[in-house]
Design a protein around this motif. Structure first.
Motif: not given
Length: 428
Positions: A311-317, A366-376
């Motif tokens: 997810n961080n890599l996606s944000e960097l791109i 994973c639960d915490q990252v999931l909401g972040v990934v779905l938002f992105n």
């Protein structure tokens, strides 16, 4: 109305097991969302999410979280001079009395510093740093820094005879050469010292992590460039971009995550400073080390950390000038993160250990990252004017953010739903 791709929100992925506190001061800007609710955080005004708190991941993967267990189950291996205070300190820590635990563990640590190395037995630095790690867990931040700096210096011949190390027995450290496992432990100490740096100590934070990356590369048998003209950061970065670390045959005492975690932590620092060209190769190397192609023997926690890095890599791109190709690359990494989280959710939990934080807590990463990934993913779909899919992803993100108590995530997702609703002429 399209969202502005120039805005970003950072979200902490987890409070990991080295420290009982959420140590986000060196990781999350003041206007950020944290997965662990922090009341002092200012409201978020940005849009994209980045998963963070990689320093804690760094200390966790370098075996820095198991000292209570190791000490508690092997008291007979410790010198009789420190055994009583160690036992009392660990007991008080497990009972939640950190002040009492700090008192006992401080006495144990000071006593250990005065003992000759022969009294500590084999791997003396592992034992000394083990006491220091547990002491740092229960100490105020300033005291934790002092203790960790002390034990880091103790492993350095040039500083091991400093005045901070009282007692004749400490002269032994000047002639002692750390084993490879002890050098790896010292990397964990450096990672934790970097984590404890404040927003005003970015250079200090980068210094600790650059040294940590160089040291694990040396331990892995990778030659870093010599010479001082380029500086440690440039040397380690050049090595990282010229060697495929996932293809290395590591020594038996080093795990792939031991090598990958400092890379990810340093990448996080560069990302925060806007050095995308330095951060991206570090993230890519860390992902390849953490998640090998066959995915054999990869723990739940490492899979979740891998999803966070994707997810961080996606944000960097997405920090690059926006274009359909850039958005496609960013979405591809975000979807990989999403797929990895989905597979983790389907995995059965291993048995819980007595002194572990529990695999249920590990899945919480994973639960915490999931909401972040779905938002992105929703943001990326909104940029392509696919409002129906964006709305669905935002709704799923809202549900996940509410479930894990990510208050600012809930706020941002509701704003996104209202924005999509206005674009469609609907009321949300």
């Amino acid at each position: 109305m399209r969202p502005d791709p120039g805005y970003f929100v950072e979200a902490a992925s987890a409070c990991l097991r080295f420290s009982p506190r959420c140590s986000y001061s060196a990781q999350v800007p003041r206007h950020s969302v944290c997965a662990c609710p922090i009341s002092s955080q200012a409201p978020c005004t940005n849009l994209f999410f980045k998963s963070n708190d990689i320093h804690a991941y760094c200390t966790r993967t370098t075996t820095f979280a198991q000292h209570s267990y190791e000490i508690y189950t092997s008291f007979t291996l410790w010198p009789v001079e420190v055994r009583k205070d160690l036992r009392a300190g660990i007991r008080a820590k497990n009972q939640g009395d950190h002040a009492l635990s700090e008192r006992f563990l401080t006495r144990a640590y000071q006593t250990a510093l005065t003992l000759p190395l022969s009294a500590l037995g084999s791997d003396p630095y592992l034992k000394l740093s083990g006491i220091a790690a547990v002491l740092a867990e229960v100490s105020p931040e300033r005291r934790a820094k002092q203790v960790l700096q002390s034990v880091w210096d103790q492993g350095d011949v040039s500083t091991s005879t400093s005045s901070d190390s009282p007692g004749d027995g400490n002269n032994d450290w000047a002639a002692y050469t750390l084993t490879n496992e002890e050098r790896l432990r010292r990397v964990a100490v450096a990672c934790k010292l970097a984590e404890l740096c404040t927003n005003d100590d970015e250079e200090e934070e980068e210094k600790w992590l650059s040294w940590g990356v160089e040291e694990v590369l040396r331990l892995a048998g990778v030659q870093t460039k010599t010479g001082d003209s380029a500086g440690p950061t440039a040397r380690s970065d050049s090595t990282v971009t010229s060697v495929v670390l996932a293809e290395l045959e590591l020594p038996s005492w080093m795990r792939r995550v031991d090598l990958g975690a400092p890379l990810a932590a340093l990448g996080s620092v560069y990302a925060r400073k806007g050095n995308v060209e330095y951060a991206m190769p570090l993230y890519l190397q860390a992902i390849s080390l953490l998640l090998p192609p066959n995915m054999e023997n990869v723990t739940i926690e490492d899979r979740c950390e891998g999803a966070s890095l994707m997810n961080n890599l996606s944000e960097l791109i997405m920090r690059r000038p926006p274009s359909p190709e850039i958005r496609h690359q960013a979405e591809a990494w975000a979807r990989q993160a999403y797929g990895l989280i989905q597979r983790v959710q389907e995995m059965p939990l291993p048995r819980r250990g007595w002194f572990s934080s529990g695999n249920e807590q590990r899945k919480q990463v994973c639960d915490q990252v999931l909401g972040v990934v779905l938002f992105n993913l929703g943001m990326l779909r909104e940029m392509d004017e696919d409002h129906a899919t964006a709305r669905l992803l935002y709704e799923q993100s809202l549900k996940e953010c509410e479930r894990v108590g990510m208050k600012e995530g809930v706020l941002q997702t509701k704003q996104a739903l209202r924005r999509v609703g206005r674009t469609d002429g609907n009321s949300v």
